[in-house]
Design a protein around this motif. Structure first.
Motif, PDB file in Angstrom:
ATOM      1  N   PRO A  66       0.902  -1.236  -0.115  1.00  0.00           N
ATOM      2  CA  PRO A  66       0.134  -0.021  -0.187  1.00  0.00           C
ATOM      3  C   PRO A  66       0.922   1.236  -0.075  1.00  0.00           C
ATOM      4  O   PRO A  66       2.032   1.324   0.508  1.00  0.00           O
ATOM      5  CB  PRO A  66      -0.686  -0.096   1.409  1.00  0.00           C
ATOM      6  N   GLU A 123      -2.303   2.747   5.512  1.00  0.00           N
ATOM      7  CA  GLU A 123      -2.687   1.446   4.967  1.00  0.00           C
ATOM      8  C   GLU A 123      -1.746   0.453   5.227  1.00  0.00           C
ATOM      9  O   GLU A 123      -1.989  -0.820   5.103  1.00  0.00           O
ATOM     10  CB  GLU A 123      -2.842   1.791   3.260  1.00  0.00           C
ATOM     11  N   GLN A 124      -0.215   0.912   5.242  1.00  0.00           N
ATOM     12  CA  GLN A 124       0.506  -0.224   5.392  1.00  0.00           C
ATOM     13  C   GLN A 124       0.670  -0.855   6.748  1.00  0.00           C
ATOM     14  O   GLN A 124       0.593  -1.869   6.891  1.00  0.00           O
ATOM     15  CB  GLN A 124       1.919   0.511   5.289  1.00  0.00           C
ATOM     16  N   LYS A 129      -2.334  -0.812   8.408  1.00  0.00           N
ATOM     17  CA  LYS A 129      -3.557  -1.733   8.350  1.00  0.00           C
ATOM     18  C   LYS A 129      -3.510  -3.098   7.660  1.00  0.00           C
ATOM     19  O   LYS A 129      -4.108  -4.088   8.161  1.00  0.00           O
ATOM     20  CB  LYS A 129      -4.914  -0.696   7.538  1.00  0.00           C
ATOM     21  N   GLN A 130      -2.893  -3.088   6.437  1.00  0.00           N
ATOM     22  CA  GLN A 130      -2.971  -4.223   5.527  1.00  0.00           C
ATOM     23  C   GLN A 130      -1.904  -5.229   5.735  1.00  0.00           C
ATOM     24  O   GLN A 130      -2.127  -6.355   5.225  1.00  0.00           O
ATOM     25  CB  GLN A 130      -3.026  -3.668   4.036  1.00  0.00           C
ATOM     26  N   LYS A 167       1.155  -7.861   7.538  1.00  0.00           N
ATOM     27  CA  LYS A 167       1.209  -8.628   8.599  1.00  0.00           C
ATOM     28  C   LYS A 167       2.131  -7.732   9.983  1.00  0.00           C
ATOM     29  O   LYS A 167       3.220  -7.153   9.461  1.00  0.00           O
ATOM     30  CB  LYS A 167       1.815  -9.747   8.132  1.00  0.00           C
TER      31      LYS A 167
END
Length: 361
Positions: free
Chosen positions: A291, A296-297, A299-300, A302
């Motif tokens: 992202p 977003e990094q 959130k998305q 691991k």
């Protein structure tokens, strides 16, 4: 940690270590990070304003640049969405064009079928049988007629479906245009806030005398030094032993090559970067797109424990995930810090860590 190991590494040695020691991170940078940031001078000749006043200035600058970073993340997110929506609108436009061409062909076929039926005179099958000289030929023709009627019904069904598809494409395009317009407005609002925050920070700094600016820089270094020292004193590096993956090595190598390039909000290279522009491009160069924004990094991707992180992992900072940097080993990060600064190596503990994410988990 022994003082004999606290050696100030030159930038060149640091860069080489960052790339070559990925597989076996030690304590070299951690020790040098303790020594690399001197405490500010307390000379009376360098104190035109009380230290506590400059400390308030430093804290205010931190808030201004933090707010600019938050707005930058919002700008980057809106920019990313704008690109995606523009691409979706283009694809919908292609589908609409293809659908209209298909509908034109179907209409031509329907017209041809109607003309063929008109040529047959529109007589009912019983009348055609009575007037036919060859009943066998008539029956053969009647079979073809039934096939033609079924084909006509299928044709009408296909035309109806195509018209419905065209309507759906048009509705989808309208929705995407509305989202695109909303994101353009969000970009404009974020851009305005970014420029306001940066302008306020620059104005605040410009009001300081030269010696005050030097002392302010020393205070910033001291704050970073103290935060990094506190982080290292937890003994965290004794637990961090992860080795970089092959993609992680490539990502770190890319980020290392960007050292010295200026921070520019919204930038994704190759001449300048913002924080998440650097990390996203580094991982894209390693063949693993991630992202665009730090939020977003977070959130998305691991999540991994700090003690389990390895070179190439991304450290997310502050409670609102407004900053991101790449861990390179030995307690160090590569980051694009803020306006007016360049891509640089710093201590991983210099800012409040929210958590760590792994792009290639």
């Amino acid at each position: 940690m022994g003082t004999g190991k606290r050696v100030l590494l030159t930038a060149a040695v640091t860069v080489v270590c960052a790339v070559t020691l990925l597989a076996a991170p030690g304590t070299a940078f951690a020790n040098s990070a303790r020594a690399a940031t001197p405490t500010p001078s307390s000379s009376p000749s360098a104190t035109p304003a009380p230290t506590e006043d400059l400390e308030k200035v430093r804290e205010k600058l931190d808030r201004l640049y933090h707010d600019a970073a938050v707005a930058t993340d919002a700008y980057d997110a809106a920019e990313e969405q704008t690109r995606k929506q523009s691409a979706e609108i283009v694809e919908l436009a292609k589908k609409i064009v293809a659908g209209r061409q298909k509908l034109d062909r179907l209409k031509d076929q329907a017209g041809a079928a109607a003309r063929a039926q008109y040529r047959d005179g529109g007589l009912p099958p019983a009348a055609q049988f009575m007037l036919s000289d060859d009943p066998a030929q008539f029956l053969d023709g009647a079979g073809r007629l039934l096939e033609g009627q079924r084909a006509t019904r299928n044709l009408i069904t296909e035309m109806t479906r195509t018209q419905q598809d065209l309507q759906q494409y048009a509705d989808d395009a309208s929705t995407q245009w509305q989202k695109l317009d909303a994101n353009r407005k969000a970009k404009a609002a974020a851009k305005k806030k970014i420029t306001q925050q940066i302008a306020a920070a620059e104005k605040l700094q410009s009001q300081l005398q030269k010696k005050e600016q030097e002392r302010l820089a020393a205070l910033e270094q001291q704050a970073a030094y103290q935060a990094q020292t506190a982080w290292l004193d937890t003994g965290i590096l004794k637990e961090i032993n992860g080795k970089a993956s092959e993609q992680g090595k490539k990502a770190v190598e890319f980020a290392t090559k960007q050292l010295g390039k200026p921070y520019v909000w919204g930038a994704e290279g190759p001449e300048s970067y913002d924080c998440s522009g650097l990390t996203s491009q580094a991982w894209a160069s390693a063949g693993h797109p991630i992202p665009r924004t730090s939020q977003e990094q977070w959130k998305q991707l691991k999540h991994v424990d700090v003690k389990d992180m390895r070179p190439g992992d991304l450290i997310i900072y502050f409670d609102d995930a407004s900053h991101v940097a790449m861990y390179i080993g030995d307690g160090a990060i590569i980051q694009a810090p803020r306006p007016g600064r360049t891509v640089t190596i710093a201590g991983a503990g210099e800012m409040p860590i929210l958590g760590v994410v792994r792009p290639d988990a």
